[in-house]
Design an enzyme around this catalytic site. Structure first.
Site, PDB file in Angstrom:
ATOM      1  N   PRO A  34       0.848  -1.200   0.000  1.00 28.15           N
ATOM      2  CA  PRO A  34       0.000   0.000   0.000  1.00 28.15           C
ATOM      3  C   PRO A  34       0.876   1.241   0.000  1.00 28.15           C
ATOM      4  O   PRO A  34       1.785   1.356   0.830  1.00 28.15           O
ATOM      5  CB  PRO A  34      -0.787  -0.141   1.316  1.00 28.15           C
ATOM      6  CG  PRO A  34       0.050  -1.022   2.190  1.00 28.15           C
ATOM      7  CD  PRO A  34       0.800  -1.935   1.271  1.00 28.15           C
ATOM      8  N   GLN A  88      -6.251  -1.390   3.412  1.00 22.02           N
ATOM      9  CA  GLN A  88      -5.437  -1.022   4.564  1.00 22.02           C
ATOM     10  C   GLN A  88      -6.091   0.131   5.309  1.00 22.02           C
ATOM     11  O   GLN A  88      -6.434   1.153   4.717  1.00 22.02           O
ATOM     12  CB  GLN A  88      -4.011  -0.617   4.177  1.00 22.02           C
ATOM     13  CG  GLN A  88      -3.167  -0.380   5.440  1.00 22.02           C
ATOM     14  CD  GLN A  88      -1.749   0.064   5.169  1.00 22.02           C
ATOM     15  OE1 GLN A  88      -1.527   1.185   4.737  1.00 22.02           O
ATOM     16  NE2 GLN A  88      -0.793  -0.823   5.432  1.00 22.02           N
ATOM     17  N   CYS A 136       3.450   3.360   8.994  1.00 26.97           N
ATOM     18  CA  CYS A 136       3.623   4.646   8.325  1.00 26.97           C
ATOM     19  C   CYS A 136       4.190   5.680   9.301  1.00 26.97           C
ATOM     20  O   CYS A 136       3.653   5.863  10.398  1.00 26.97           O
ATOM     21  CB  CYS A 136       2.298   5.137   7.765  1.00 26.97           C
ATOM     22  SG  CYS A 136       2.413   6.721   6.906  1.00 26.97           S
ATOM     23  N   LYS A 142       0.532  -4.685   9.214  1.00 29.70           N
ATOM     24  CA  LYS A 142       1.814  -4.329   8.598  1.00 29.70           C
ATOM     25  C   LYS A 142       2.563  -3.450   9.588  1.00 29.70           C
ATOM     26  O   LYS A 142       2.022  -2.441  10.056  1.00 29.70           O
ATOM     27  CB  LYS A 142       1.611  -3.588   7.273  1.00 29.70           C
ATOM     28  CG  LYS A 142       2.919  -3.285   6.537  1.00 29.70           C
ATOM     29  CD  LYS A 142       2.645  -2.706   5.150  1.00 29.70           C
ATOM     30  CE  LYS A 142       3.946  -2.583   4.341  1.00 29.70           C
ATOM     31  NZ  LYS A 142       4.810  -1.511   4.836  1.00 29.70           N
ATOM     32  N   HIS A 192       8.022  -4.580   7.623  1.00 29.37           N
ATOM     33  CA  HIS A 192       8.971  -3.705   6.922  1.00 29.37           C
ATOM     34  C   HIS A 192      10.262  -3.768   7.727  1.00 29.37           C
ATOM     35  O   HIS A 192      10.292  -3.356   8.891  1.00 29.37           O
ATOM     36  CB  HIS A 192       8.426  -2.280   6.854  1.00 29.37           C
ATOM     37  CG  HIS A 192       9.265  -1.353   6.051  1.00 29.37           C
ATOM     38  ND1 HIS A 192       8.759  -0.252   5.404  1.00 29.37           N
ATOM     39  CD2 HIS A 192      10.593  -1.352   5.766  1.00 29.37           C
ATOM     40  CE1 HIS A 192       9.734   0.391   4.767  1.00 29.37           C
ATOM     41  NE2 HIS A 192      10.848  -0.264   4.979  1.00 29.37           N
ATOM     42  N   GLY A 197      12.972  -2.439   0.459  1.00 28.31           N
ATOM     43  CA  GLY A 197      14.163  -2.493  -0.371  1.00 28.31           C
ATOM     44  C   GLY A 197      14.244  -3.654  -1.340  1.00 28.31           C
ATOM     45  O   GLY A 197      15.297  -3.875  -1.942  1.00 28.31           O
ATOM     46  N   GLY A 235       7.191  -2.636  -2.938  1.00 25.70           N
ATOM     47  CA  GLY A 235       6.543  -1.344  -3.059  1.00 25.70           C
ATOM     48  C   GLY A 235       6.991  -0.558  -4.267  1.00 25.70           C
ATOM     49  O   GLY A 235       6.484  -0.739  -5.374  1.00 25.70           O
ATOM     50  N   ARG A 236       7.989   0.313  -4.073  1.00 25.71           N
ATOM     51  CA  ARG A 236       8.345   1.268  -5.120  1.00 25.71           C
ATOM     52  C   ARG A 236       8.785   0.605  -6.424  1.00 25.71           C
ATOM     53  O   ARG A 236       8.481   1.099  -7.514  1.00 25.71           O
ATOM     54  CB  ARG A 236       9.437   2.207  -4.607  1.00 25.71           C
ATOM     55  CG  ARG A 236       8.904   3.266  -3.646  1.00 25.71           C
ATOM     56  CD  ARG A 236      10.021   4.007  -2.952  1.00 25.71           C
ATOM     57  NE  ARG A 236      10.673   3.168  -1.950  1.00 25.71           N
ATOM     58  CZ  ARG A 236      11.807   3.478  -1.343  1.00 25.71           C
ATOM     59  NH1 ARG A 236      12.441   4.591  -1.679  1.00 25.71           N
ATOM     60  NH2 ARG A 236      12.322   2.686  -0.430  1.00 25.71           N
TER      61      ARG A 236
END
Length: 341
Positions: free
Chosen positions: A18, A71, A101, A140, A172, A214, A235-236
């Site tokens: 997310p 989420q 977050c 998460k 994470h 990562g 993610g990214r």
């Protein structure tokens, strides 16, 4: 499990994280054209927005997105339970609680990564949410925040989540520094500790643990799965280069289907784009998520330029996307012709 749709537990073998302002419904629809199996997540939606603000439009999604998880951000057990109920009634396959977050706005609302300091409250939230819905409730989290010792904090956190009945957790593998680092810096500066997450899987074999942070390739994802983790969340990399992560995910990670070429995904998006425009939407709302489809391939720069410059113009429609795709295909053909025989 909905007919013909993977269960969230099996889909969680590979998931797309997310991401605020990125993983909206248009992004998820695109990602689903590349992988039928991977688990997709919404942007974080706050429980106050749903329960007190009535912002039910935030739950809009296409049936094609399944399996898809909602989420939630929040810290009030009763309010989160109600938000989870609303999300489940809207059709989401999983409800996920954000405990990772690091943004200032999230901290001021007492949710996100700051909840790593309040594991008892998180357990209460999970218990309330599970009582309100029949779908999976997941969490998460980070490995810790600020001066916490992850070696102590994370196992205690996981133990409390397990006792509350949460069986799937995504970790994470970085701390979040709530004091001194911006949200952007928190995505890169705190060091990754993959070994800690692997040790947690050994310590809690009954939990379904996914790793995040990562990870930038399917090869890396396979290494974590082969090391014993149950899932990998990307993610990214999945956003900026979706073809590299998702096009071959089904055959390489799930052992199903065949790889999907990015040009096939573009063609599959055209009816969706037409319907979006017919409903009063704008082209750039969809195509902004498509800019990285051809990353690293001939014509990628022209593809990005044509969509970036043209999609905002009045009257822009699917014809622009087809023109940009034709440019990519022409560049690919020219490159192939130039190769020595």
């Amino acid at each position: 499990m909905k007919q013909g749709i993977p269960s969230v537990r099996s889909a969680a073998r590979l998931s797309v994280a997310p991401m605020m302002d990125w993983t909206d419904r248009h992004c998820r629809y695109l990602h689903r054209q590349l992988s039928r199996e991977a688990l997709l997540y919404t942007e974080m939606v706050t429980s106050p927005a749903l329960v007190r603000g009535g912002a039910l439009h935030l739950l809009d999604h296409d049936p094609a997105e399944h399996p898809v998880a909602l989420q939630l951000g929040g810290s009030d057990p009763a309010e989160l339970a109600e938000a989870a109920r609303i999300g489940a009634e809207a059709g989401y396959d999983e409800i996920n609680l954000n405990c990772g977050c690091p943004s200032d706005r999230v901290q001021s609302g007492c949710f996100g990564a700051v909840l790593m300091e309040r594991p008892v409250l998180v357990a209460e939230c999970v218990t309330a949410m599970r009582a309100a819905v029949d779908v999976d409730v997941t969490v998460k989290c980070r490995i810790g925040v600020d001066d916490q010792d992850p070696e102590q904090v994370l196992p205690d956190f996981l133990s409390r989540m397990s006792d509350a009945g949460c069986q799937r957790i995504t970790i994470h593998a970085r701390k979040a520094w709530l004091q001194g680092l911006s949200p952007k810096e928190n995505r890169d500066i705190p060091p990754l500790d993959y070994d800690l997450v692997l040790r947690m899987k050994a310590r809690f074999p009954h939990l379904h643990l996914s790793i995040n942070g990562g990870i930038a390739s399917l090869a890396a994802a396979r290494e974590f799965l082969e090391a014993g983790l149950d899932g990998v969340m990307i993610g990214r990399a999945a956003y900026h280069d979706p073809s590299a992560i998702l096009s071959a995910a089904d055959p390489e990670i799930f052992g199903t289907g065949a790889a999907v070429a990015p040009e096939a995904a573009v063609r599959a998006m055209l009816p969706y784009i037409a319907a979006h425009l017919e409903a009063g939407g704008r082209l750039h709302q969809v195509t902004r998520h498509m800019l990285g489809l051809f990353a690293g391939r001939p014509g990628a720069r022209a593809w990005r330029r044509m969509l970036s410059e043209g999609a905002h113009r009045p009257g822009a429609n699917g014809d622009l996307v087809e023109e940009a795709l034709a440019t990519v295909l022409a560049s690919a053909a020219e490159t192939a012709e130039a190769q020595p025989v």
